[in-house]
Design an enzyme around this catalytic site. Sequence first.
Site, PDB file in Angstrom:
ATOM      1  N   LYS A 104       0.843  -1.186   0.000  1.00  0.00           N
ATOM      2  CA  LYS A 104       0.000   0.000   0.000  1.00  0.00           C
ATOM      3  C   LYS A 104       0.884   1.244   0.000  1.00  0.00           C
ATOM      4  O   LYS A 104       2.031   1.155   0.454  1.00  0.00           O
ATOM      5  CB  LYS A 104      -0.924  -0.011   1.217  1.00  0.00           C
ATOM      6  N   TYR A 188      -2.604   4.679   6.944  1.00  0.00           N
ATOM      7  CA  TYR A 188      -2.884   3.822   8.098  1.00  0.00           C
ATOM      8  C   TYR A 188      -4.018   4.406   8.936  1.00  0.00           C
ATOM      9  O   TYR A 188      -4.893   3.690   9.412  1.00  0.00           O
ATOM     10  CB  TYR A 188      -1.635   3.675   8.975  1.00  0.00           C
TER      11      TYR A 188
END
Length: 372
Positions: A104, A188
């Site tokens: 990611k 996150y």
Amino acid sequence: MTATNGKRKIRYAVIGLGWIAQETVLPAFAQTENSQLVALFSEDQVKREELGKQYGVKAFSYEEYENCLRSGEIDVIYIALPNHLHCDYTVRAANTGVHVLCEKPMAVTEQECEQMIRATKDNNVKLMIAYRLHFDQANMQAVEIVQSGKIGDPRIFNSVFSQQVEEGNVRLEPISNGGGTVYDMGIYCINAARYLFQDEPTEVLALSANKEQKGFDEADEMTTAILRFPGEKLATFTSSFGAAPVSTLQLVGTKGDLQMDSAYSYQGELKQQITINNETEEQSYAAGDQFAAEITYFSDCILNGKEPEPSGEEGLADVRIIRAIYQSAQTRQPVHLSKFQRQQRPSAQQIIQRPQAESPELIHAADPSGKS
């Protein structure tokens, strides 16, 4: 696939041998029972030679990527390249029938994410985005606690994720290339807000700040964003490349609150506090090897014909929010998000615990703060 002791193992190649791959991904394979590292890709000849020898696998240059994918010796490509290369290398792997586990953020733009999803679906291969915390005990137990109603109706999410990043690090690439704090660290916080609220934001408002420091010409040094969720819930986070290392989140409900320290960490302990009526319960969870957990999970999906939960759609969900945050920071205006539905959310059923692997010696790589 290879067979060891009668058990099939999914064969992985890792492309991009920077800090994250060397520090965490390559050692993780020793902590899995259904996965095997068989090849490495790097532009750096020294990395190819030394890491290939260290792990006893073949090592290739990027120019050999296509031929290696077509060799029949690889089942999965783990993409740990700079963000702007994720789409191209995913599509090329999919077109040769190779499954993809991609770090990611999934890509730089929504269009790239959609291209990756299409390519993997068209070629009937699996795509998973490497959301390691979807298999972490502390974070998934937090989801369970919120869903149980223990802290009441969740209303407020706050998070800070920061570190010092040295000039010249790949994270300081231009935002247009997927550099900057929100792609690297803010993701996150966004993802945690989404899995704790179990919903998608409808509007964002953001501001960026850059102190006088070399290296932040085209990447933000710090960004704060507010995300409005359905039900008039608000999530606020700050991501920074110019502050002391902090990794915290707090979710405040109508009855109590849940706090996590080292919330996004993959080393040491993740600490959790739940406070209700001024009484606090504390618990610590060992981080374990989150990378071994995600690799184990993806291999299991391939072996058993299951669709991975952190799918391309999950990656797209975050990228579209990141794009809106940077748009808002640039225009100083709120940005409304179109409706987006996720059928699958991470849960405690996905927890996989593996012992922490030892950190290896790095070859031509350093952590973001410059430590080798």
